[in-house]
Scaffold this motif. Structure first.
Motif, mmCIF file in Angstrom:
data_model
loop_
_atom_site.group_PDB
_atom_site.id
_atom_site.type_symbol
_atom_site.label_atom_id
_atom_site.label_comp_id
_atom_site.label_asym_id
_atom_site.label_seq_id
_atom_site.Cartn_x
_atom_site.Cartn_y
_atom_site.Cartn_z
ATOM 1 N N THR A 377 0.851 -1.200 0.000
ATOM 2 C CA THR A 377 0.000 0.000 0.000
ATOM 3 C C THR A 377 0.879 1.240 0.000
ATOM 4 O O THR A 377 1.967 1.260 0.591
ATOM 5 N N LEU A 378 0.399 2.255 -0.696
ATOM 6 C CA LEU A 378 1.086 3.545 -0.695
ATOM 7 C C LEU A 378 0.840 4.204 0.661
ATOM 8 O O LEU A 378 -0.296 4.492 1.032
ATOM 9 N N THR A 379 1.923 4.436 1.394
ATOM 10 C CA THR A 379 1.805 4.837 2.793
ATOM 11 C C THR A 379 2.114 6.305 3.044
ATOM 12 O O THR A 379 1.496 6.944 3.897
ATOM 13 N N ALA A 380 3.082 6.869 2.317
ATOM 14 C CA ALA A 380 3.516 8.241 2.632
ATOM 15 C C ALA A 380 4.047 8.916 1.371
ATOM 16 O O ALA A 380 4.543 8.259 0.446
ATOM 17 N N LEU A 381 3.927 10.240 1.366
ATOM 18 C CA LEU A 381 4.467 11.092 0.306
ATOM 19 C C LEU A 381 5.423 12.085 0.937
ATOM 20 O O LEU A 381 5.194 12.575 2.051
ATOM 21 N N ARG A 382 6.512 12.389 0.220
ATOM 22 C CA ARG A 382 7.471 13.376 0.730
ATOM 23 C C ARG A 382 7.833 14.344 -0.391
ATOM 24 O O ARG A 382 8.343 13.942 -1.442
ATOM 25 N N GLU A 383 7.501 15.624 -0.196
ATOM 26 C CA GLU A 383 7.851 16.656 -1.167
ATOM 27 C C GLU A 383 8.332 17.878 -0.400
ATOM 28 O O GLU A 383 8.557 17.809 0.818
ATOM 29 N N ALA A 384 8.475 18.965 -1.127
ATOM 30 C CA ALA A 384 9.069 20.151 -0.498
ATOM 31 C C ALA A 384 8.273 20.616 0.714
ATOM 32 O O ALA A 384 8.829 21.151 1.676
ATOM 33 N N GLY A 385 6.958 20.387 0.719
ATOM 34 C CA GLY A 385 6.138 20.855 1.822
ATOM 35 C C GLY A 385 6.183 19.981 3.052
ATOM 36 O O GLY A 385 5.553 20.300 4.058
ATOM 37 N N GLY A 386 6.913 18.866 3.003
ATOM 38 C CA GLY A 386 7.011 17.974 4.146
ATOM 39 C C GLY A 386 6.468 16.599 3.823
ATOM 40 O O GLY A 386 6.166 16.259 2.672
ATOM 41 N N ILE A 423 -0.180 2.322 -6.534
ATOM 42 C CA ILE A 423 -0.380 3.717 -6.959
ATOM 43 C C ILE A 423 -1.772 3.877 -7.560
ATOM 44 O O ILE A 423 -2.497 4.843 -7.257
ATOM 45 N N LEU A 424 -2.163 2.940 -8.411
ATOM 46 C CA LEU A 424 -3.496 3.012 -9.011
ATOM 47 C C LEU A 424 -4.592 2.947 -7.956
ATOM 48 O O LEU A 424 -5.621 3.613 -8.074
ATOM 49 N N ALA A 425 -4.379 2.113 -6.931
ATOM 50 C CA ALA A 425 -5.405 1.959 -5.894
ATOM 51 C C ALA A 425 -5.680 3.277 -5.186
ATOM 52 O O ALA A 425 -6.819 3.548 -4.785
ATOM 53 N N VAL A 426 -4.659 4.121 -5.037
ATOM 54 C CA VAL A 426 -4.839 5.416 -4.375
ATOM 55 C C VAL A 426 -5.381 6.454 -5.350
ATOM 56 O O VAL A 426 -6.317 7.198 -5.043
#
Length: 883
Positions: A377-386, A423-426
């Protein structure tokens, strides 16, 4: 953010591949022409389950041919040619010529019974093979009512829609409906071209193949190509070299034009070294028996002037020395062993692996789906905003949509990879409908672990979206300095929690804007996936450790991810993690030293996995390796035991593997090692039992002649004992649970023979004890002036009663329950022995046939006691912990 890295110069990347396909123009980072909306991937609906069931009944299973089976007549002829059957017929002819018609007909009946049993055993073996072949069928991804499901390739029907990915072979003939251009290898079907481009046929073909009018007759009339195969058609056996998409099945089974493919036999039915050795031993003993038959006949005829007695004694000795049932019994035992392995979800493709799996000293395993649940499962995203943590069942916040869109743009339209499906599931619930066209895809390469897709907006302008290993994306973006350090720190933080980390980047090009050479990708952020370790892995890992089996984790994941998953699984991490880059710098001798200590290997490429296996083998290990993609084929071929992880492994992997793991669980793999040790132990004991009984019978047929007493065994006696010993071998030894301490001992040496010096010594010792006890009973009775019939009766009944006692003592472990559930076969044969003893004692015709006479209850009790002693002393010694 900086976008320059001197260390990346000279490295080929998708930006250079894509440059020739780009329109002129470059967009600024703020341009959002293609960042909204995102592409939505949908596939054909496929058949309904009811319609698929109807077609399966109408068209039959998708199989090129039935498993090769010998016709009954050929089986009968083959059994009649065996030395044992010929000796029985010779003895019957001799009895008949001398006027003993009853005994002659009895031996003819025994020959017929032997032939019948041989045919039945062959049929049993064939049935087991059919069941195993069904299990060996690869699974295909089919769409039924719009839902993706997995089915055995043999259950495909015309009209089914399957997903077709790189490394897979076509399981039947079909039409390419939607995809990127697909490159296939059609050489298996006799085509001279190795690489052939295939293109989608469109919706019209889908509607035609899905209609109810598509019948076997329609297939016969329409599925014929007088010239070259159309570029939209994929024949059974075509290997996908590049591209992926949906294929609609048009012809299955014998109606398919393709002659190759994964529904062909996947089990290797060639005889194993053990089976070849057993056949050779049986032939040599048969020759020795015939020589002794001639020798005994001549000597008895010349010196005792009794050619009739000499002929009977000679044939009895030959029958005792000729274990012609040994190869068939061993074949059947191995077939049952393979079926028992399949019950723990391990399919043996060849008999050699059944013999060697218990000797495994090192297991090289992957991570996803084997140690972990494969529930990604896609659990977390990390970009410039945190960092944005995604909660299950909770909508993705808006601030994460931009990164999700880019990840989706870098995801294949018909994904087979679990990360892509996550990724598709989210994104299915987070993003708006599609409004972009896929132009081209650039698959991962060995030198760049990233996947890139080129999209075009309706009004013009292009977007190149990439996702892959963080270090690969860093090379595309030429990250350096603080930007690279921050990205590496964030990826390591995710990996330290056991998460799988991918980085995402993009290149955006506006319409009619010149694009200077060397345009770089822009780093967008990281996405992290969770895949929990299976709950049964730590226990199974502990069992493997107690069994002396070292487990190595070999994965392409981030070193921190590999270390954490290894720690949770119970793999020793004290020696650290060895990466593929470090392995590439080691000499073969240095690598041997490192693999003795290191248990975790990360960022491993196929050539490095092969190097690990080679180093382990050169260090004297018996290596078992799991694999699930074509890059694993060299390592699987180099290992003593290659293991295909079935639900993900393409056909090429399954063909080279010796074992196929049917449920992708590490615990099943350990259970397979346990079962393999049990199989080897039971096979060894069954051979000792056969050698003991045959040796004792040979002595009982020959020694009385040397002592000048009447013969103890005639051919009828030897035949009866042989007919009882055969079922005992198969029924008793195949069902034994084996040594309960087998997984508490180190693996046996790979060079250790199944029937070595220890087994020869054991069988000789047990055979000599059995021979001495029965000869003492017989000769003692004769010397005490008991009638010859009475003495023979006591000794022969003791021999019959010894069989189940010896079988139990040879097979059962100390402390084994005599009335356990697995003893059904033993008690069935024991009951048969009791019935035969009763018939011999009570029926005058039986007594005449076997040349026996009445005995007293005291003599009967003595025979029983001696049978218990002669057959059970070995078991008593083991019971008290002695060899």
């Amino acid at each position: 953010m900086a976008h320059a890295s001197p260390g990346a110069s000279g490295t080929a990347s998708p930006d250079t591949q894509a440059a020739a396909h780009e329109p002129s123009g470059e967009a600024t980072q703020t341009q959002t022409t293609l960042l909204a909306p995102a592409p939505r991937v949908t596939g054909p609906q496929g058949l309904s389950p009811a319609e698929a069931a109807r077609r399966l009944k109408l068209f039959g299973r998708n199989s090129l041919e039935d498993l090769p089976r010998q016709p009954p007549g050929q089986l009968l002829l083959g059994a009649l040619k065996h030395t044992l059957a010929l000796l029985l017929l010779a003895a019957a002819a001799l009895y008949t010529a001398m006027g003993d018609v009853t005994e002659g007909f009895f031996l003819i009946g025994c020959a017929g019974l032997y032939v019948l049993l041989a045919v039945i055993r062959q049929i049993q073996r064939d049935r087991i093979r059919v069941a195993l072949h069904r299990l060996a069928e690869p699974a295909v991804r089919v769409r039924r009512d719009g839902r993706p499901i997995r089915l055995p390739a043999g259950d495909l029907v015309p009209g089914d829609v399957i997903a077709f990915a790189e490394g897979e072979r076509m399981p039947a003939d079909g039409v390419l409906l939607s995809s990127d251009p697909v490159t296939v290898d059609e050489s298996m079907n006799g085509t001279t071209s190795i690489r052939t481009e295939k293109y989608p046929a469109g919706v019209a073909a889908s509607q035609t193949l899905a209609s109810d009018a598509w019948t076997p007759e329609a297939v016969a009339q329409t599925w014929i190509f007088p010239g070259r195969v159309p570029s939209t058609v994929l024949l059974r056996g075509a290997l996908n070299l590049r591209g992926r998409g949906f294929v609609q099945i048009a012809a299955t089974g014998v109606a398919a034009l393709g002659r190759g493919g994964p529904t062909r036999t996947l089990l290797d039915d060639s005889p194993s070294p053990l089976q070849l050795a057993a056949g050779q031993i049986a032939r040599r003993l048969a020759l020795v028996g015939i020589c002794f038959c001639v020798l005994v006949t001549v000597v008895t005829g010349l010196f005792q002037d009794d050619w009739y007695l000499g002929g009977l004694a000679g044939i009895a000795l030959a029958l005792a020395l000729a274990p012609q049932e040994l190869p068939l019994q061993l074949d059947l035992l191995l077939a049952h062993a393979a079926r028992r392995l399949s019950r723990v979800k391990v399919l043996a493709r060849r008999g050699t692996v059944v013999e060697t799996i218990g000797a495994t000293t090192v297991l090289c395993v992957g991570k996803t789906g084997l140690l972990t649940e494969g529930r990604i499962t896609l659990t977390a995203l990390r970009e410039a905003g945190g960092t944005l943590v995604l909660a299950p069942g909770v909508p993705v916040p808006t601030r994460g949509h931009a990164l999700l869109r880019l990840a989706l743009y870098a995801t294949p339209p018909a994904p087979t990879d679990a990360l892509d499906r996550a990724i598709l599931a989210v994104t299915d619930t987070a993003l708006p409908p599609p409004d972009a066209r896929l132009v081209e895809a650039y698959p991962r390469r060995r030198d760049l672990n990233a996947y890139v897709q080129h999209w075009r907006a309706p009004g013009g302008g292009d977007l190149f979206a990439a996702k892959g290993a963080p270090e690969a994306i860093a090379r595309l973006c030429h990250l350096e300095g603080h930007a690279y350090t921050a990205m590496e720190r964030d990826a390591a933080e995710f990996a330290a929690h056991g998460l799988h980390v991918l980085a995402v980047a993009y290149r955006q090009v506006a319409k009619d804007v010149p694009t200077p050479k060397g345009t770089l990708f822009t780093f967008a952020g990281l996405i992290a996936f969770s895949d929990p370790v299976r709950s049964d892995v730590p226990q199974a890992m502990g069992e493997a450790r107690r069994a002396g089996v070292k487990v190595l984790l070999v994965t392409g994941d981030h070193p921190a991810t590999a270390r954490e998953v290894a720690r949770q699984s119970g793999i020793d991490t004290t020696a650290g993690v060895l990466t593929g880059a470090e392995i590439a710098r080691l000499t073969p001798e240095s690598l041997i030293t490192r693999v003795r200590e290191v248990r975790v290997f990360a960022r491993i490429q196929p050539e490095q996995k092969l190097a690990i296996v080679t180093a382990l083998r050169n260090d004297g290990e018996v290596v078992a390796v799991t694999g699930d993609n074509e890059g694993d084929v060299p390592a699987l071929a180099a290992a003593q035991i290659g293991i295909a992880v079935s639900r993900r492994a393409p056909d090429a992997v399954r063909q080279v593997a010796g074992l196929v793991l049917l449920d992708d669980r590490f615990a099943s793999l350990v259970a397979g090692i346990r079962s393999g040790r049990r199989v080897f132990n039971n096979l060894r004991r069954s051979l000792v039992f056969i050698a003991t009984v045959r040796g004792a019978m040979a002595g009982l047929a020959f020694v009385p002649l040397l002592m000048g007493v009447p013969p103890l065994l005639y051919p009828v006696h030897v035949v009866l004992v042989g007919l009882l010993a055969g079922p005992l071998t198969v029924l008793v030894f195949r069902s034994e649970p084996g040594n309960r301490h087998a997984m508490s001992r180190p693996p046996r040496a790979a060079s250790e023979a199944l029937f070595g010096s220890a087994e020869i010594t054991s069988s000789l010792l047990q055979g000599l004890v059995l021979l001495a006890v029965l000869l003492a009973l017989y000769v003692g009775a004769v010397r005490l002036d008991h009638p010859g019939l009475e003495a023979r009766t006591c000794a022969f009944l003791a021999l019959l009663m010894t069989l189940p006692v010896l079988a139990f003592a040879s097979s059962a472990e100390p402390g084994a329950r005599l009335f356990g559930r697995q003893r059904g076969g033993f008690w069935a044969v024991t009951a048969l022995v009791v019935v035969i003893v009763a018939l011999v004692l009570l029926l005058p015709q039986a007594a005449i046939l076997f040349r026996l006479g009445p005995i007293t209850p005291v003599q009967m009790a003595l025979a029983l006691i001696l049978a218990l002693v002669a057959g059970g002393w070995g078991g008593l010694l083991r019971r008290f912990g002695q060899p």
